[in-house]
Write a protein that holds these residues in place. Structure first.
Motif, short mmCIF file in Angstrom:
data_model
loop_
_atom_site.label_atom_id
_atom_site.label_comp_id
_atom_site.label_asym_id
_atom_site.label_seq_id
_atom_site.Cartn_x
_atom_site.Cartn_y
_atom_site.Cartn_z
N GLU A 1 0.83 -1.21 0.00
CA GLU A 1 0.00 0.00 0.00
C GLU A 1 0.86 1.26 0.00
O GLU A 1 0.59 2.21 -0.74
CB GLU A 1 -0.92 -0.01 1.22
CG GLU A 1 -1.88 1.17 1.25
CD GLU A 1 -2.78 1.12 2.47
OE1 GLU A 1 -3.14 2.21 2.94
OE2 GLU A 1 -3.11 0.02 2.94
N LYS A 2 1.92 1.29 0.79
CA LYS A 2 2.80 2.45 0.82
C LYS A 2 3.56 2.61 -0.50
O LYS A 2 3.76 3.73 -0.98
CB LYS A 2 3.79 2.35 1.98
CG LYS A 2 3.14 2.57 3.32
CD LYS A 2 4.16 2.55 4.43
CE LYS A 2 3.47 2.79 5.77
NZ LYS A 2 4.45 2.81 6.86
N LEU B 1 3.29 5.85 -2.94
CA LEU B 1 4.50 6.54 -3.38
C LEU B 1 4.58 6.59 -4.91
O LEU B 1 4.90 7.63 -5.50
CB LEU B 1 5.74 5.84 -2.81
CG LEU B 1 7.09 6.44 -3.19
CD1 LEU B 1 7.22 7.84 -2.61
CD2 LEU B 1 8.21 5.54 -2.70
N TRP B 2 4.25 5.49 -5.55
CA TRP B 2 4.28 5.43 -7.02
C TRP B 2 3.26 6.40 -7.64
O TRP B 2 3.56 7.10 -8.60
CB TRP B 2 4.02 4.00 -7.49
CG TRP B 2 4.09 3.83 -8.97
CD1 TRP B 2 3.08 3.49 -9.80
CD2 TRP B 2 5.24 4.03 -9.80
NE1 TRP B 2 3.51 3.45 -11.10
CE2 TRP B 2 4.85 3.78 -11.12
CE3 TRP B 2 6.56 4.39 -9.55
CZ2 TRP B 2 5.72 3.87 -12.20
CZ3 TRP B 2 7.43 4.47 -10.62
CH2 TRP B 2 7.00 4.22 -11.92
N ARG B 3 2.05 6.46 -7.10
CA ARG B 3 1.04 7.39 -7.59
C ARG B 3 1.49 8.84 -7.39
O ARG B 3 1.26 9.69 -8.25
CB ARG B 3 -0.30 7.15 -6.90
CG ARG B 3 -1.10 6.04 -7.56
CD ARG B 3 -2.46 5.90 -6.95
NE ARG B 3 -2.25 5.00 -5.80
CZ ARG B 3 -2.86 5.09 -4.64
NH1 ARG B 3 -3.74 6.02 -4.42
NH2 ARG B 3 -2.60 4.26 -3.66
N THR B 4 2.12 9.12 -6.27
CA THR B 4 2.63 10.47 -6.00
C THR B 4 3.70 10.86 -7.01
O THR B 4 3.69 11.96 -7.56
CB THR B 4 3.20 10.55 -4.56
OG1 THR B 4 2.20 10.15 -3.64
CG2 THR B 4 3.67 11.96 -4.25
N VAL B 5 4.63 9.97 -7.28
CA VAL B 5 5.69 10.24 -8.26
C VAL B 5 5.08 10.46 -9.64
O VAL B 5 5.45 11.41 -10.36
CB VAL B 5 6.72 9.08 -8.29
CG1 VAL B 5 7.64 9.19 -9.48
CG2 VAL B 5 7.52 9.06 -7.00
N LEU B 6 4.14 9.64 -10.06
CA LEU B 6 3.50 9.81 -11.36
C LEU B 6 2.72 11.11 -11.44
O LEU B 6 2.75 11.81 -12.47
CB LEU B 6 2.56 8.63 -11.65
CG LEU B 6 3.23 7.36 -12.13
CD1 LEU B 6 2.20 6.26 -12.32
CD2 LEU B 6 3.97 7.60 -13.43
N THR B 7 2.03 11.49 -10.39
CA THR B 7 1.26 12.73 -10.38
C THR B 7 2.17 13.94 -10.48
O THR B 7 1.92 14.85 -11.29
CB THR B 7 0.40 12.82 -9.10
OG1 THR B 7 -0.44 11.68 -9.02
CG2 THR B 7 -0.43 14.08 -9.10
N VAL B 8 3.22 13.97 -9.69
CA VAL B 8 4.15 15.10 -9.72
C VAL B 8 4.83 15.21 -11.08
O VAL B 8 4.93 16.30 -11.66
CB VAL B 8 5.20 14.97 -8.58
CG1 VAL B 8 6.34 15.97 -8.76
CG2 VAL B 8 4.53 15.16 -7.23
#
Length: 137
Positions: A8-9, A13-20
């Motif tokens: 889950e973490k 983290l992966w979604r945050t990197v892709l969004t940024v």
């Protein structure tokens, strides 16, 4: 590895990197598109093929005209209309232009055409042409 045992973490983290990274790509693309369509195509320094004099067109609609043999320059007010592809040159001060300046570019309205690093100004009234080469940005 980062968060080896916590799926889950890692997913967060992966979604945050892709969004940024997606937001950064969009911001950079918008910047280049705005710069491409709102920039002045004549901005820069141009040298006359015939007289050797230079004109510098600034982002504040000023033309700085300098004859080849002189160190002094003349500042002339100008206006670029990108829709009709015209350059209007007007005197910022009082009195007529110096004849050496008038040989490089005179007051009046010109149709402009930019092909790579060549600027061709065609006088609207008489059809006289002035050809310049880009020497600086």
């Amino acid at each position: 590895m980062i968060y080896e045992n916590n799926e889950e973490k890692r997913s967060t983290l992966w979604r945050t990197v892709l969004t940024v990274s997606s937001v950064l790509i969009i911001i950079i693309a918008v910047f280049f598109i705005v710069k491409l369509f709102t920039g002045n195509p004549l901005e820069g320094k141009w040298t006359s093929e015939a007289t050797g004099g230079t004109i510098e067109i600034t982002d504040k609609d000023e033309l700085i005209i300098q004859p080849e043999d002189q160190e002094s320059s003349t500042i002339v007010k100008g206006f670029v209309d990108k829709k009709s592809k015209t350059l209007t040159v007007g005197l910022s001060g009082e009195g007529p232009l110096d004849p050496e300046i008038e040989m490089i570019i005179g007051t009046g309205s010109y149709n402009y055409n930019v092909e790579q690093d060549t600027l061709t100004l065609t006088e609207r009234e008489y059809g006289d042409q002035f050809v310049f080469e880009r020497t600086g940005k």
